[in-house]
Write an enzyme that holds these catalytic residues in place. Structure first.
Site, PDB file in Angstrom:
ATOM      1  N   LYS A  13      -4.156  44.724  33.047  1.00 33.82           N
ATOM      2  CA  LYS A  13      -3.174  45.396  33.910  1.00 33.82           C
ATOM      3  C   LYS A  13      -3.303  44.912  35.361  1.00 33.82           C
ATOM      4  O   LYS A  13      -2.305  44.653  36.019  1.00 33.82           O
ATOM      5  CB  LYS A  13      -3.374  46.926  33.876  1.00 33.82           C
ATOM      6  CG  LYS A  13      -3.267  47.529  32.473  1.00 33.82           C
ATOM      7  CD  LYS A  13      -3.316  49.048  32.508  1.00 33.82           C
ATOM      8  CE  LYS A  13      -4.640  49.629  32.999  1.00 33.82           C
ATOM      9  NZ  LYS A  13      -5.789  49.359  32.101  1.00 33.82           N
ATOM     10  N   ARG A  88      -2.824  58.428  33.791  1.00 38.74           N
ATOM     11  CA  ARG A  88      -3.802  58.273  32.718  1.00 38.74           C
ATOM     12  C   ARG A  88      -3.884  59.504  31.838  1.00 38.74           C
ATOM     13  O   ARG A  88      -4.661  59.522  30.883  1.00 38.74           O
ATOM     14  CB  ARG A  88      -5.166  58.019  33.329  1.00 38.74           C
ATOM     15  CG  ARG A  88      -5.700  56.607  33.043  1.00 38.74           C
ATOM     16  CD  ARG A  88      -6.912  56.438  33.870  1.00 38.74           C
ATOM     17  NE  ARG A  88      -7.810  55.414  33.497  1.00 38.74           N
ATOM     18  CZ  ARG A  88      -8.001  54.305  34.210  1.00 38.74           C
ATOM     19  NH1 ARG A  88      -7.255  54.042  35.243  1.00 38.74           N
ATOM     20  NH2 ARG A  88      -8.944  53.471  33.866  1.00 38.74           N
ATOM     21  N   ARG A 127     -16.272  40.245  33.013  1.00 43.79           N
ATOM     22  CA  ARG A 127     -15.349  40.234  34.145  1.00 43.79           C
ATOM     23  C   ARG A 127     -16.109  40.198  35.478  1.00 43.79           C
ATOM     24  O   ARG A 127     -17.128  40.850  35.645  1.00 43.79           O
ATOM     25  CB  ARG A 127     -14.499  41.506  34.071  1.00 43.79           C
ATOM     26  CG  ARG A 127     -13.531  41.671  35.191  1.00 43.79           C
ATOM     27  CD  ARG A 127     -12.405  42.609  34.815  1.00 43.79           C
ATOM     28  NE  ARG A 127     -12.786  44.015  34.799  1.00 43.79           N
ATOM     29  CZ  ARG A 127     -11.936  44.995  34.521  1.00 43.79           C
ATOM     30  NH1 ARG A 127     -10.691  44.710  34.163  1.00 43.79           N
ATOM     31  NH2 ARG A 127     -12.324  46.250  34.529  1.00 43.79           N
ATOM     32  N   ARG A 161     -18.190  44.638  38.548  1.00 44.46           N
ATOM     33  CA  ARG A 161     -17.976  46.047  38.877  1.00 44.46           C
ATOM     34  C   ARG A 161     -19.063  46.895  38.226  1.00 44.46           C
ATOM     35  O   ARG A 161     -19.444  46.646  37.089  1.00 44.46           O
ATOM     36  CB  ARG A 161     -16.613  46.492  38.315  1.00 44.46           C
ATOM     37  CG  ARG A 161     -15.520  46.486  39.320  1.00 44.46           C
ATOM     38  CD  ARG A 161     -14.170  46.736  38.679  1.00 44.46           C
ATOM     39  NE  ARG A 161     -14.097  47.973  37.918  1.00 44.46           N
ATOM     40  CZ  ARG A 161     -12.977  48.424  37.343  1.00 44.46           C
ATOM     41  NH1 ARG A 161     -11.863  47.733  37.455  1.00 44.46           N
ATOM     42  NH2 ARG A 161     -12.969  49.543  36.656  1.00 44.46           N
TER      43      ARG A 161
END
Ligand code: AMP
Length: 223
Positions: A13, A88, A127, A161
């Protein structure tokens, strides 16, 4: 044009939002990014978010709605927005409808990026993100330059992250299945949802979503 990019954590996204933002001149409203900014700034609100984010739980609806309220009515979002990671929960989706309705706007399109759980885990744990410009990388599929600097902005702040580790990712996926998936039915009732395989080439996905946006009436910003 108000567009929701829907999908599980790691579906792409954020990557797609950034591309669509550049192409259509709409801002990306990412509640996750806003919350990380509060945490980084060390505010009281940031500490509240941290309680939930660090274990992969959803932040309570009211806190999220307060956070996004001013962005929604900002000049930057006057022509619409790309919602990334928001709404969400169904109450968030209902509240968003009310807020947009007050500005004579509505959600025009919901794009659902479908990726199965095993692929997601691989994507998220590999990531890396640039804290300066938001550019995303993956240690195997799209590695950051070997000098550790961001290929897009040159900063040396390319990091993993904190909530991209396996245990937290599994919790985030559970929250997605139990609390976020029901949003699809909410939007399907209005025939707003277009779904696509989120494991396809990034360019192909951007092209497909762009077609849908253009069919819904918005031209690219440069035209
Ligand atoms: P994201 O960057 O969208 O993956 O979000 C990271 C984390 O921030 C999530 O796991 C939640 O803890 C929190 N979060 C972000 N957006 C929302 C939202 N709309 N509602 C509740 N929690 C959120």
């Amino acid at each position: 044009m108000d567009l929701v990019l829907f999908g599980p954590p790691g579906a792409g996204k954020g990557t797609q939002s950034k591309r669509l933002m550049a192409r259509f001149g709409l801002p990306q409203l990412s509640t996750g990014d806003m919350m990380r900014a509060e945490r980084k700034a060390g505010t009281d609100l940031g500490r509240k978010f941290d309680e939930f984010m660090s274990r992969g739980a959803l932040v309570p609806d009211q806190l999220v709605l307060d956070l996004i309220a001013s962005k929604l009515s900002s000049d930057e979002a006057a022509r619409g927005a790309i919602f990334d990671g928001f709404p969400r929960t169904v109450p968030q989706a209902e509240a968003l409808d009310v807020s947009l309705g007050k500005m004579s706007r509505k959600i025009d399109l919901v794009v659902s990026l479908e990726v199965d759980e095993s692929a997601l885990l691989d994507r998220i744990t590999g990531r890396r993100v640039c804290l300066s410009c938001g550019q995303m990388y993956h240690v195997r599929y799209n590695p950051p330059p070997s000098d550790g600097r961001c290929g897009a902005c040159g900063s040396d702040r390319v990091v993993q992250r904190e909530d991209d580790n396996e245990e937290v990712v599994r919790h985030r996926h559970k929250a997605y299945l139990s609390e976020t998936i029901p949003i699809l039915a909410y939007y399907q009732k209005r025939d707003l949802v277009r779904s696509l395989d989120g494991t396809q080439e990034i360019d192909l996905i951007t092209a497909k979503i762009s077609d849908w946006i253009e069919s819904a009436g918005l031209s690219p910003a440069s035209q």
